[in-house]
Write an enzyme that holds these catalytic residues in place. Structure first.
Site, PDB file in Angstrom:
ATOM      1  N   ASN A   1      41.087   8.680 -41.733  1.00 40.22           N
ATOM      2  CA  ASN A   1      40.430   9.849 -42.276  1.00 40.22           C
ATOM      3  C   ASN A   1      41.471  10.871 -42.744  1.00 40.22           C
ATOM      4  O   ASN A   1      42.675  10.669 -42.584  1.00 40.22           O
ATOM      5  CB  ASN A   1      39.469  10.453 -41.248  1.00 40.22           C
TER       6      ASN A   1
ATOM      7  N   HIS B   1      64.010  14.675 -29.755  1.00 39.51           N
ATOM      8  CA  HIS B   1      65.266  15.386 -29.976  1.00 39.51           C
ATOM      9  C   HIS B   1      66.058  15.390 -28.677  1.00 39.51           C
ATOM     10  O   HIS B   1      65.502  15.286 -27.581  1.00 39.51           O
ATOM     11  CB  HIS B   1      64.977  16.799 -30.471  1.00 39.51           C
TER      12      HIS B   1
ATOM     13  N   GLY C   1      39.355  12.894 -33.875  1.00 40.05           N
ATOM     14  CA  GLY C   1      40.000  13.895 -34.714  1.00 40.05           C
ATOM     15  C   GLY C   1      41.001  14.744 -33.955  1.00 40.05           C
ATOM     16  O   GLY C   1      40.881  14.975 -32.750  1.00 40.05           O
TER      17      GLY C   1
ATOM     18  N   ARG D   1      37.562   6.554 -18.189  1.00 38.47           N
ATOM     19  CA  ARG D   1      36.763   5.448 -17.631  1.00 38.47           C
ATOM     20  C   ARG D   1      36.997   4.201 -18.464  1.00 38.47           C
ATOM     21  O   ARG D   1      37.467   4.285 -19.595  1.00 38.47           O
ATOM     22  CB  ARG D   1      35.283   5.802 -17.639  1.00 38.47           C
TER      23      ARG D   1
ATOM     24  N   ALA E   1      38.769  13.227 -29.135  1.00 32.98           N
ATOM     25  CA  ALA E   1      39.228  14.250 -30.072  1.00 32.98           C
ATOM     26  C   ALA E   1      40.061  15.313 -29.362  1.00 32.98           C
ATOM     27  O   ALA E   1      39.762  15.711 -28.234  1.00 32.98           O
ATOM     28  CB  ALA E   1      38.034  14.899 -30.761  1.00 32.98           C
TER      29      ALA E   1
ATOM     30  N   ARG F   1      51.578   9.366 -22.775  1.00 33.20           N
ATOM     31  CA  ARG F   1      51.866   8.157 -21.995  1.00 33.20           C
ATOM     32  C   ARG F   1      51.033   7.015 -22.528  1.00 33.20           C
ATOM     33  O   ARG F   1      50.009   7.219 -23.177  1.00 33.20           O
ATOM     34  CB  ARG F   1      51.501   8.373 -20.522  1.00 33.20           C
TER      35      ARG F   1
END
Length: 181
Positions: free
Chosen positions: A78, A108, A135, A176, A153, A159
């Site tokens: 998207n 960095h 999103g 879950r 979203a 991780r």
């Protein structure tokens, strides 16, 4: 830009030229998309030679190093995808990537002198097959997201996320397992 090697982006005219060229191509793709989708897609596949068949995307896109990006077949991207840095990014087949998602590969240097000298370590990002990324998700360097998982979203993925789970939050964590169905 070999995986695992430190690089000095800010001190490398060659790397800066590559990103300028890639960003210029993205700008052309973004302008052309609605007037000449076929040409925009041709340019996209030139920018990202590792892009599979049946990929669908909505502009704008911003990609620093298209040669370091692989996108599997039938993936939908998207609007407003950003892929930044010299690390390899692999996105599996049949993925859904929500609007305003960002994938970052550079870490960095923590050492102040090395950071001031512009050193960074690109780390790969791997997204499995059939992953749904909601999103405004941010994915940080070195992360792997397993097949079939859903990332909620607004999440910040710092991780690895295993296969077959719903994960969300900042930092992103498993909520879950996916429901059978």
């Amino acid at each position: 830009m070999v995986a695992g090697d430190w690089m000095r982006y800010r001190a490398s005219p060659a790397l800066q030229a590559l990103t300028r060229e890639a960003n210029a191509t993205c700008a052309v793709i973004n302008r052309l998309y609605y007037d000449d989708a076929e040409e925009a897609m041709r340019l996209f596949h030139g920018l990202v030679p590792g892009a599979g068949a049946g990929i669908d995307f909505r502009p704008p896109i911003r990609i620093d190093y298209g040669a370091r990006l692989v996108i599997g077949d039938r993936t939908f991207i998207n609007a407003d995808l950003m892929v930044i840095g010299g690390g390899e990014v692999t996105i599996g087949a049949d993925c859904l990537i929500g609007p305003r998602c960002s994938i970052y590969t550079p870490n960095h240097a923590e050492d102040i002198a090395r950071r001031l000298d512009g050193w960074e370590l690109p780390k790969p990002v791997t997204i499995g097959n059939n992953v749904w990324i909601g999103g405004s998700v941010t994915i940080t360097p070195g992360v792997t997201i397993g097949d079939h998982s859903i990332i909620g979203a607004g999440s910040v993925v710092t991780r690895d996320v295993p296969a077959g789970v719903v994960a969300a939050g900042n930092p992103c964590r498993v909520i879950r397992p996916l429901a059978e169905g």
